[in-house]
Design a protein around this motif. Structure first.
Motif, PDB file in Angstrom:
ATOM      1  N   PRO A 521      63.279  -0.021 -30.490  1.00  0.00           N
ATOM      2  CA  PRO A 521      62.162   0.198 -31.432  1.00  0.00           C
ATOM      3  C   PRO A 521      62.554   1.167 -32.531  1.00  0.00           C
ATOM      4  CG  PRO A 521      61.823   1.416 -29.388  1.00  0.00           C
ATOM      5  CD  PRO A 521      63.042   0.577 -29.167  1.00  0.00           C
ATOM      6  N   THR A 522      61.907   0.991 -33.656  1.00  0.00           N
ATOM      7  CA  THR A 522      62.088   1.917 -34.771  1.00  0.00           C
ATOM      8  C   THR A 522      61.258   3.168 -34.494  1.00  0.00           C
ATOM      9  OG1 THR A 522      62.383   0.045 -36.250  1.00  0.00           O
ATOM     10  CG2 THR A 522      61.928   2.180 -37.264  1.00  0.00           C
ATOM     11  N   MET A 523      61.871   4.342 -34.629  1.00  0.00           N
ATOM     12  CA  MET A 523      61.182   5.595 -34.335  1.00  0.00           C
ATOM     13  C   MET A 523      61.375   6.569 -35.494  1.00  0.00           C
ATOM     14  SD  MET A 523      62.020   6.240 -30.301  1.00  0.00           S
ATOM     15  CE  MET A 523      63.775   6.268 -30.581  1.00  0.00           C
ATOM     16  N   ILE A 524      60.363   7.366 -35.718  1.00  0.00           N
ATOM     17  CA  ILE A 524      60.457   8.457 -36.690  1.00  0.00           C
ATOM     18  C   ILE A 524      60.808   9.709 -35.906  1.00  0.00           C
ATOM     19  CG2 ILE A 524      59.247   9.793 -38.434  1.00  0.00           C
ATOM     20  CD1 ILE A 524      57.480   7.384 -38.958  1.00  0.00           C
ATOM     21  N   ILE A 525      62.043  10.175 -36.058  1.00  0.00           N
ATOM     22  CA  ILE A 525      62.481  11.321 -35.259  1.00  0.00           C
ATOM     23  C   ILE A 525      62.186  12.646 -35.959  1.00  0.00           C
ATOM     24  CG2 ILE A 525      64.247   9.997 -34.067  1.00  0.00           C
ATOM     25  CD1 ILE A 525      66.307  11.028 -35.963  1.00  0.00           C
ATOM     26  N   LYS A 526      61.905  12.609 -37.249  1.00  0.00           N
ATOM     27  CA  LYS A 526      61.466  13.812 -37.943  1.00  0.00           C
ATOM     28  C   LYS A 526      60.360  13.405 -38.894  1.00  0.00           C
ATOM     29  CE  LYS A 526      62.981  18.041 -40.175  1.00  0.00           C
ATOM     30  NZ  LYS A 526      64.115  18.838 -40.661  1.00  0.00           N
ATOM     31  N   GLN A 527      59.110  13.771 -38.542  1.00  0.00           N
ATOM     32  CA  GLN A 527      57.954  13.323 -39.296  1.00  0.00           C
ATOM     33  C   GLN A 527      57.661  14.276 -40.445  1.00  0.00           C
ATOM     34  OE1 GLN A 527      54.637  12.771 -36.706  1.00  0.00           O
ATOM     35  NE2 GLN A 527      55.640  11.189 -35.480  1.00  0.00           N
ATOM     36  N   PRO A 528      56.996  13.762 -41.483  1.00  0.00           N
ATOM     37  CA  PRO A 528      56.546  14.673 -42.543  1.00  0.00           C
ATOM     38  C   PRO A 528      55.539  15.670 -41.986  1.00  0.00           C
ATOM     39  CG  PRO A 528      55.620  12.472 -42.830  1.00  0.00           C
ATOM     40  CD  PRO A 528      56.627  12.361 -41.756  1.00  0.00           C
ATOM     41  N   GLU A 529      55.571  16.894 -42.507  1.00  0.00           N
ATOM     42  CA  GLU A 529      54.732  17.964 -41.987  1.00  0.00           C
ATOM     43  C   GLU A 529      53.737  18.428 -43.041  1.00  0.00           C
ATOM     44  OE1 GLU A 529      57.490  20.962 -40.859  1.00  0.00           O
ATOM     45  OE2 GLU A 529      58.181  19.903 -39.037  1.00  0.00           O
ATOM     46  N   TYR A 530      52.649  19.030 -42.536  1.00  0.00           N
ATOM     47  CA  TYR A 530      51.612  19.562 -43.409  1.00  0.00           C
ATOM     48  C   TYR A 530      52.210  20.602 -44.356  1.00  0.00           C
ATOM     49  CZ  TYR A 530      47.475  22.262 -44.800  1.00  0.00           C
ATOM     50  OH  TYR A 530      46.525  22.917 -45.522  1.00  0.00           O
ATOM     51  N   LYS A 531      51.875  20.485 -45.638  1.00  0.00           N
ATOM     52  CA  LYS A 531      52.447  21.377 -46.643  1.00  0.00           C
ATOM     53  C   LYS A 531      51.334  22.024 -47.460  1.00  0.00           C
ATOM     54  CE  LYS A 531      56.892  20.105 -46.085  1.00  0.00           C
ATOM     55  NZ  LYS A 531      58.010  20.994 -45.783  1.00  0.00           N
ATOM     56  N   VAL A 532      51.538  23.294 -47.755  1.00  0.00           N
ATOM     57  CA  VAL A 532      50.689  24.019 -48.699  1.00  0.00           C
ATOM     58  C   VAL A 532      51.597  24.471 -49.830  1.00  0.00           C
ATOM     59  CG1 VAL A 532      49.181  25.991 -49.070  1.00  0.00           C
ATOM     60  CG2 VAL A 532      49.110  24.753 -46.886  1.00  0.00           C
ATOM     61  N   ILE A 533      51.289  24.059 -51.058  1.00  0.00           N
ATOM     62  CA  ILE A 533      52.176  24.333 -52.191  1.00  0.00           C
ATOM     63  C   ILE A 533      51.352  24.800 -53.368  1.00  0.00           C
ATOM     64  CG2 ILE A 533      52.115  21.994 -53.135  1.00  0.00           C
ATOM     65  CD1 ILE A 533      55.219  24.234 -52.822  1.00  0.00           C
ATOM     66  N   GLN A 534      51.930  25.679 -54.148  1.00  0.00           N
ATOM     67  CA  GLN A 534      51.250  26.176 -55.341  1.00  0.00           C
ATOM     68  C   GLN A 534      51.445  25.206 -56.494  1.00  0.00           C
ATOM     69  OE1 GLN A 534      52.882  30.034 -56.096  1.00  0.00           O
ATOM     70  NE2 GLN A 534      52.549  30.754 -54.005  1.00  0.00           N
ATOM     71  N   ARG A 535      50.504  25.259 -57.423  1.00  0.00           N
ATOM     72  CA  ARG A 535      50.619  24.436 -58.636  1.00  0.00           C
ATOM     73  C   ARG A 535      51.944  24.733 -59.318  1.00  0.00           C
ATOM     74  NH1 ARG A 535      45.389  26.646 -59.822  1.00  0.00           N
ATOM     75  NH2 ARG A 535      43.734  25.345 -58.950  1.00  0.00           N
ATOM     76  N   ALA A 536      52.532  23.673 -59.899  1.00  0.00           N
ATOM     77  CA  ALA A 536      53.805  23.746 -60.642  1.00  0.00           C
ATOM     78  C   ALA A 536      54.990  23.972 -59.713  1.00  0.00           C
ATOM     79  CB  ALA A 536      53.784  24.818 -61.709  1.00  0.00           C
ATOM     80  N   GLY A 537      54.749  23.959 -58.400  1.00  0.00           N
ATOM     81  CA  GLY A 537      55.859  24.120 -57.470  1.00  0.00           C
ATOM     82  C   GLY A 537      56.502  22.779 -57.137  1.00  0.00           C
ATOM     83  N   GLN A 538      57.377  22.789 -56.183  1.00  0.00           N
ATOM     84  CA  GLN A 538      58.089  21.588 -55.734  1.00  0.00           C
ATOM     85  C   GLN A 538      57.934  21.481 -54.229  1.00  0.00           C
ATOM     86  OE1 GLN A 538      62.165  21.016 -57.102  1.00  0.00           O
ATOM     87  NE2 GLN A 538      62.763  20.241 -55.082  1.00  0.00           N
ATOM     88  N   VAL A 539      57.676  20.251 -53.759  1.00  0.00           N
ATOM     89  CA  VAL A 539      57.455  20.042 -52.345  1.00  0.00           C
ATOM     90  C   VAL A 539      58.229  18.800 -51.904  1.00  0.00           C
ATOM     91  CG1 VAL A 539      55.405  18.611 -52.629  1.00  0.00           C
ATOM     92  CG2 VAL A 539      55.700  19.924 -50.524  1.00  0.00           C
ATOM     93  N   SER A 540      58.663  18.793 -50.653  1.00  0.00           N
ATOM     94  CA  SER A 540      59.427  17.663 -50.128  1.00  0.00           C
ATOM     95  C   SER A 540      58.930  17.324 -48.729  1.00  0.00           C
ATOM     96  CB  SER A 540      60.923  17.995 -50.093  1.00  0.00           C
ATOM     97  OG  SER A 540      61.666  16.901 -49.612  1.00  0.00           O
ATOM     98  N   PHE A 541      58.699  16.038 -48.481  1.00  0.00           N
ATOM     99  CA  PHE A 541      58.325  15.533 -47.168  1.00  0.00           C
ATOM    100  C   PHE A 541      59.520  14.770 -46.593  1.00  0.00           C
ATOM    101  CE2 PHE A 541      54.186  15.767 -49.338  1.00  0.00           C
ATOM    102  CZ  PHE A 541      53.478  16.539 -48.422  1.00  0.00           C
ATOM    103  N   GLU A 542      59.866  15.070 -45.363  1.00  0.00           N
ATOM    104  CA  GLU A 542      60.978  14.369 -44.718  1.00  0.00           C
ATOM    105  C   GLU A 542      60.440  13.283 -43.803  1.00  0.00           C
ATOM    106  OE1 GLU A 542      64.301  16.499 -43.126  1.00  0.00           O
ATOM    107  OE2 GLU A 542      63.702  18.340 -44.149  1.00  0.00           O
ATOM    108  N   CYS A 543      61.227  12.209 -43.696  1.00  0.00           N
ATOM    109  CA  CYS A 543      60.868  11.100 -42.799  1.00  0.00           C
ATOM    110  C   CYS A 543      62.175  10.486 -42.311  1.00  0.00           C
ATOM    111  CB  CYS A 543      60.011  10.069 -43.536  1.00  0.00           C
ATOM    112  SG  CYS A 543      59.350   8.777 -42.457  1.00  0.00           S
TER     113      CYS A 543
END
Length: 1284
Positions: A521-543
């Protein structure tokens, strides 16, 4: 097959109905199958029952049917045969029953009005179409009438009558003015269902002279218009108000009949001032929900898809401020016939039973009549297998002649239904319709459905096997569907393989194989996590995912379950999503969806965008621990825990982790219980009996985990019986007479109470013995002694405590201890396949004598001796193990021409049984290995001596040796191949009559009677003659040296130039080049081409005081270069500003010059004193060489040197009488004082102009080689010819 006779008709009907349900065949909709099976006709397409045609176009009456063989078609018109061949305007389409009546070629549609019926017939029956009533559409003109102007007082009601002509079908009515604009309608003015225009009350603005009623006839696409109607409204003051009066319908009641399934339209239009409002109700009931609509400003009640339940009284109420009036419409819903059970095609095998059922309903109840092949069944040919019972035809013991098409006609006064259903009696062997070797792929732990679509008559039985020779599949792990499909509810990796479906009936058997692959089966071994980011910042979700390597995943990112915004700030990587310059619009839920061809998984995370922190920046930290823990709702198996969250420290709490401590069994150890979202502050916890619980809560945010809260109060749950039994129960004997029962003990809190013990029970399998039980303490093993050797036992282990027993445990099968097998395999046979491979067979031992789990058989085999050497050696036994109950095996890697022995032993879990008697076998001869060595010694001008060693492994009796050899020239081309056969007892050979100084390649191998073995190769060279020169082979021209080479590269460097010279051995006319560069530098080599074939060159333009590297190469000889030489140029001019008169070398040079001049003067003086002239010219004519004048032997004087400008004359032919022969060697008798006599190793010196002032190094030649050019390095004289 289910057959039963009874005198009771009701019992027979029931039995036959069951028979139909059991034995009637469904023919799969497989095109290939349908093409092959005989089948009665089936009507597939026909024109509508009431077929209104356009009289201006050709009439097309459709009738399409299928069957095998293809059916033929005929028609009736108004109940009699319609002979289309007699009417030139009527044709039938090829391979079809569709009629085309060519009206456009002069025919009249009215002439073809009537009732048509189509019959499709083949050898298995006849199907008929509905009665198709053909009527041409009509759009008659309005009858002329004189219309009087309408004068009406303001506030009165008015009806403008349309009275359209009667058309077929009825026209669509609408009102317009002279400008073709629709007249506006409202609650006051509206059009009725009959087309009239109703005015509830007229107003002055209604005055106009162009009220025109239009009738549109859709079939003929024509519109007819009535004469304009004039209305004049007379104003009166004041306008008198009126209470409602119904304009339509009239009276207080009326009746309406509508057919089931149609649309019911009821209308009430009222007059009055103010304009009345209409309301509808159903007396004694409610208007049907979802099927009721109001139209024409609620003046029309519309109910769609009416049924008998919609019958009743419908009241319309018209009301204004002055009063109301009403009208009751009694609605009766009748029904044309409709199907309850339409007859279905019946496919039967000979001798089977079945029935056709035709059940219809209607109001009034329809009459059911049957036809066979289009003929009323009462006058149809008799069929003993058929019995008509009202709406049912019962068939018993059908035969192939029973095939026919039956028609069921259900009719009442409102219409009829006609259905064709055939009875097709077939005798067909099984067919499997699923494609062969079809590949099925599923994800592990998911259901796998393997198809086996089949057909046969009688209906085949289906069986499934795994593998080619596997046993029939059965058991709870498989589900067998009625359509032949095999379902594996939970497919595992061991489910992979080939599955065989077998279909059989009394007429034959067929099988088909399909393949099953189970993917990870296909599995997600590292899921995206809840993020709190300030305006004009940069954020990254991993999958990050893990998937089956044979599946290709695709990753899609979604925002709030929709596509990502089309914005370049969103960057999608291989396993991540990055958002640059975050804005408030980016707030939301982001989901990564991974799809493969077999599965799909997804994971989501929330992005919260917050405002930029004020100055100073917000400090984000882990949350403070929760506090004030409280336990409520205490029950035996559950409790509610609540708490108050601590400060989240500027990062929202994402979740709470609840842990518990068991103060009774493991005090001080905290265990994970559960976790809840950060918005939740209460949780219902499941509890186990006999545990002293304490709880604590940990808050988690993006920064990390808080400290644990203070523990809650303790809560001791009541003891109870154990809920579960030990796991992993096994029974394996450690000795031949015991049974060791083991299990995994329950954990502390799984005991559910004090006094945990285990009840161990066992009994011998397949015996009716009572269970033997013993209760043991909290251990994990019990040994049963005195058991028979290796017999199966049923075993169960049940947990109990002071309060009672756990539920009844499941039984497992174990075995008492194994003992060594008792007997050896018999009938051991050996079949030698070739010189290195044999196949051994044996009979299996009886399973009772194995006395354990049969693990396989071991074959011990060893070489006794080599038949070619007759010498015994140390016996090294080899062992091959064959797993399972195999009765044969292959013995690879045998040595040819050898004697072997083997025996076979059976193996169980305890060890090996006795060996079978040793079996002796021999391997045949094989080809030998290569000779152990090949040495070539004693080279002479025309011979070589070869010595060799016999093969290490002769693998038989050697018959001879084969020697092949061929010459190799200096371009590595091979000459003709010579082969010599040598007796096997020889170990050396002298090859004679070879070419001198020639390289030969030798191929040597040994032979047995089977063939030649692998060969060994060597190369060797015959020697040159004693003078060091090569003799030419006859007719071969010049003989070149074996290996070309450039050696003795010498340099003489000045300040900005250097003279390079070298010696060359190899083919004539080589073109040389110089490569040079700064020593120690990584720069590319610089290249200078040497003009002609001379062996010197002057490098110019060098840097003073610099170390250079130099090498010489020859064009056309790949990779052929000399070794590198390093030299250093002289220092710059400033370093040479020294008084030259004081230099020793200058003084010596001047002395040498003076001495030379003195000698010349003395010689001249002596000659003159003798009275002879100095014959310089004669000497030059006699011994002149345009390139060099050597020292004259008669008077010892030096000849003249020519300048460097004369280099162009290097290749001029020598004059007659020259002392240097054409091969540029100097004969000893001509010049004993030649430079040839100087030894090697003296470096030449050059002046700045390049003239020679020193000595050359060269090879000292003692014997000249006359008549041929030398293939050795150039002599010193040749060097002078090049430079002077």
């Amino acid at each position: 097959m289910m057959k039963k006779k009874s005198t009771s008709a009701s019992k027979a009907s029931l039995v036959l109905f069951l028979c139909q349900m059991i034995s009637a065949l469904d023919v799969p909709l497989d095109s290939k199958l349908l093409e092959e099976l005989s089948q009665p006709p089936t009507i597939t397409q026909q024109s509508p029952k009431d077929y209104i045609i356009d009289p201006r176009e050709n009439i097309v009456i459709q009738c399409e049917a299928k069957g095998k063989p293809p059916p033929s078609f005929s028609w009736t018109r108004n109940g009699t045969h319609f002979d289309i061949d007699k009417d030139a305007l009527v044709t039938m389409k090829p391979n079809s029953g569709t009629l085309v009546i060519n009206i456009m070629n002069g025919g009249k549609a009215e002439a073809y009005e009537g009732v048509y019926q189509c019959t499709a017939r083949n050898e298995r029956g006849a199907a008929i179409s509905n009665n198709i009533v053909i009527r041409p559409s009509r759009s008659p003109l309005w009858t002329k009438e004189r219309l009087e102007p309408n004068q009406v007082r303001e506030g009165d009601s008015l009806v403008l009558h349309c009275r359209p002509p009667v058309g077929l079908p009825p026209p669509i009515i609408f009102w317009m003015d002279n400008a073709f604009q629709r007249l506006p309608q409202s609650e006051r003015v509206s059009q009725g269902l009959n087309g009239d225009l109703y005015f509830s009350n007229v107003q002055p603005e209604d005055t106009r002279e162009d009220y025109i009623c239009y009738a549109r006839f859709n079939h003929t696409q024509t519109i007819q218009q009535k004469q304009p109607i004039s209305v004049k409204v007379l104003s009166t003051k004041p306008v008198k108000e009126r209470q409602p009066v119904l304009l339509t319908p009239t009276g207080s009641t009326s009746n309406k009949v509508e057919l089931r399934g149609n649309v019911l339209l009821l209308e009430c239009i009222a007059a009055g001032l103010p304009t009345p409002v209409i309301r509808w109700i159903k007396e004694g009931g409610e208007l049907p929900v979802n099927r009721t609509f109001f139209e024409n400003f609620k003046k029309t009640l519309k109910i769609i898809d009416v049924s008998e339940a919609d019958s009743g009284n419908y009241k319309c109420i018209a009301r204004n401020i002055l009063g109301s009036t009403h009208h009751v419409i009694s609605v009766t819903v009748k029904a044309a016939p409709y199907w309850i059970t339409a007859p279905r095609n019946l496919v039967l095998s000979p001798g089977e039973d079945g029935m056709l059922i035709c059940r219809a309903n209607g109001n009034p109840k329809p009459h059911i009549s049957w036809l066979s092949n289009g003929v009323p069944i009462a006058i149809a040919p008799e069929d003993p297998s058929r019995k008509v019972d009202g709406d049912t035809i019962i068939f018993s013991d059908v035969q192939e002649r029973s095939s026919a098409v039956y028609q069921c006609n259900a009719s009442n006064e409102y219409g009829y239904l006609l259905a064709n259903a055939f009875v097709n009696v077939l005798a067909e062997p099984p067919r499997i319709l699923t494609p062969a070797n079809k590949l099925y792929q599923v994800i592990a732990n998911n259901p796998a459905l393997l198809d086996c679509a089949y057909f046969g008559s009688p209906k085949p039985e289906i069986e499934w096997f795994k593998g080619v020779k596997g046993s029939i599949l059965s058991g709870s792990e498989y589900v067998f569907h009625e359509n032949g499909t095999l379902e594996i509810p939970v497919a595992q990796k061991d489910s992979v393989g080939t599955y065989t479906c077998v279909a059989r009936n009394e007429l034959g058997k067929i099988q088909n194989e399909v393949q099953l692959q189970v993917k990870d089966p296909t599995m997600i071994i590292k899921q995206p996590e809840y993020k709190v980011i300030q305006r004009a910042g940069q954020v990254s979700f991993e999958c990050t995912i893990k998937h089956d390597p044979t599946l290709i995943p695709t990753i899609i990112w979604l925002k709030d379950n929709g596509e990502l915004p089309d914005d370049e700030r969103f960057l999608v990587g291989k396993d991540n999503l990055t958002i640059m310059n975050v804005t408030d619009k980016d707030d939301g839920t982001y989901t990564c969806v991974i799809n493969t061809t077999l599965d799909s998984v997804s994971a989501s995370a929330v992005l919260t965008v917050v405002a930029a922190p004020p100055t100073p920046a917000i400090i984000y930290a882990r949350p403070n621990p929760p506090f004030d823990l409280e336990l409520t709702g205490q029950l035996e198996r559950s409790i509610e825990l609540s708490w108050i969250p601590g400060d989240e420290n500027n990062s929202p709490i994402t979740n709470f982790v609840i842990e518990y401590e068991d103060g009774l069994h493991e005090p001080g150890v905290w265990h994970y219980q559960t976790e809840v979202p950060g918005t939740q502050t209460t949780v219902q916890l499941k509890l186990s009996p006999y545990v002293n619980y304490s709880f604590r809560v940990i808050a988690v945010n993006e920064i990390g985990r808080s400290q644990p809260s203070e523990p809650s109060e303790q809560y001791l749950t009541k003891a109870a019986n154990p809920d579960e039994n030990p796991s992993n129960v096994q029974g394996i004997g450690s000795e031949p007479d015991n049974l060791v029962i083991t299990w995994e003990s329950l954990k502390g809190f799984q005991s559910n109470g004090p006094g945990l013990q285990y009840k161990v029970s066992w009994r011998q399998k397949d015996f009716d013995d009572e269970w033997t039980s013993v209760i043991v303490a909290n251990v994990s093993k019990y040994i049963v002694s005195g058991t028979p050797t290796f017999v199966p036992y049923e075993i169960k282990v049940q947990a109990l405590n002071d309060l009672g027993y756990a539920p009844e445990p499941s039984e497992v099968i174990g075995h008492s201890g194994e003992d060594l097998p008792m007997v050896a395999p018999g009938n051991v046979q050996v079949h030698v396949l070739n010189s290195t491979l044999a196949k051994v067979h044996w009979d299996p031992v009886p399973l009772k004598t194995v006395r354990g789990h049969l693990q396989g058989y071991k074959v011990y085999y060893w070489k006794v001796q080599s038949l070619s050497r007759r010498s015994r050696r140390h016996v090294e036994k080899k062992i091959l193990t064959f797993r399972g109950n195999k009765t044969f095996g292959m013995l690879p890697g045998l040595e040819p021409y050898s004697s072997y022995k083997l025996n076979v032993r059976v193996v169980n879990g305890k060890g090996e049984g006795p060996a079978s008697p040793d079996k002796v076998f021999r391997t045949p001869e094989g080809v030998p290995s290569s000779p152990s060595f090949l040495k070539i010694t004693d080279p002479t001008l025309d011979s070589l001596t070869l010595e060799w060693g016999s093969p290490t492994h002769p693998n038989g009796i050697l018959t001879s040796y084969i020697l092949k050899f061929q010459p190799i020239n200096n371009t590595h081309e091979l000459g003709p191949l010579v082969e010599i056969r040598i007796p096997a007892n020889e170990s050396s050979l002298i090859l004679k009559n070879l070419n001198y100084s020639t390289r030969y390649k030798f191929y040597f191998n040994a032979q047995t009677s089977v063939g030649s073995g692998s060969q060994i190769t060597e190369e060797a060279v015959t020697i040159m003659d004693e003078a060091g020169f090569l003799r030419p082979a006859i007719g071969a021209g010049k003989v070149q040296p074996l290996y070309p080479r450039i050696r003795n590269v010498t340099t003489a460097a000045a300040e900005t130039y250097a003279n390079i010279s070298w010696e060359y051995e190899g083919p004539d006319h080589a073109n040389f080049y110089i490569e040079y560069g700064v020593a120690g530098s990584k720069e590319d080599w610089k290249k200078e081409i040497v003009n002609g074939s001379r062996s010197f060159f002057v490098l110019k333009g060098l840097t003073p005081g610099t170390a250079y590297k130099v090498r010489v190469g020859a064009e056309g000889l790949s990779g052929f270069k000399s070794s590198e030489d390093v030299f250093e140029t002289g220092p710059a001019m400033a370093s040479r500003q020294v008084d030259i008169a004081t230099q020793g070398w200058f003084i010596g040079l001047m002395c040498a010059v003076a001495l030379l001049i003195l000698i010349l003067l003395i010689v001249c003086f002596i000659r003159r004193n003798k009275g002879g002239k100095y014959p310089v010219k004669e000497k030059e004519d006699a011994h002149a060489d345009p390139e060099i004048q050597p020292m004259k032997e008669d008077d010892g004087t030096f000849g003249e040197y020519r300048s460097l400008e004369s280099d162009a004359e290097d290749h001029k032919p020598l004059k007659k009488g020259s002392r240097t022969p054409s091969d540029r060697t100097v004969k000893k008798e001509d010049s004993d004082d030649s430079l040839v006599d100087y030894g090697e190793g003296v470096n030449g010196q050059f002046n700045e102009d390049g003239s020679f002032i020193g000595q050359y190094s060269g090879k000292k030649e003692k014997e000249p080689a006359e008549g041929n050019e030398s293939s050795e390095a150039p002599s010193p004289v040749n060097a002078m010819n090049s430079f002077v």
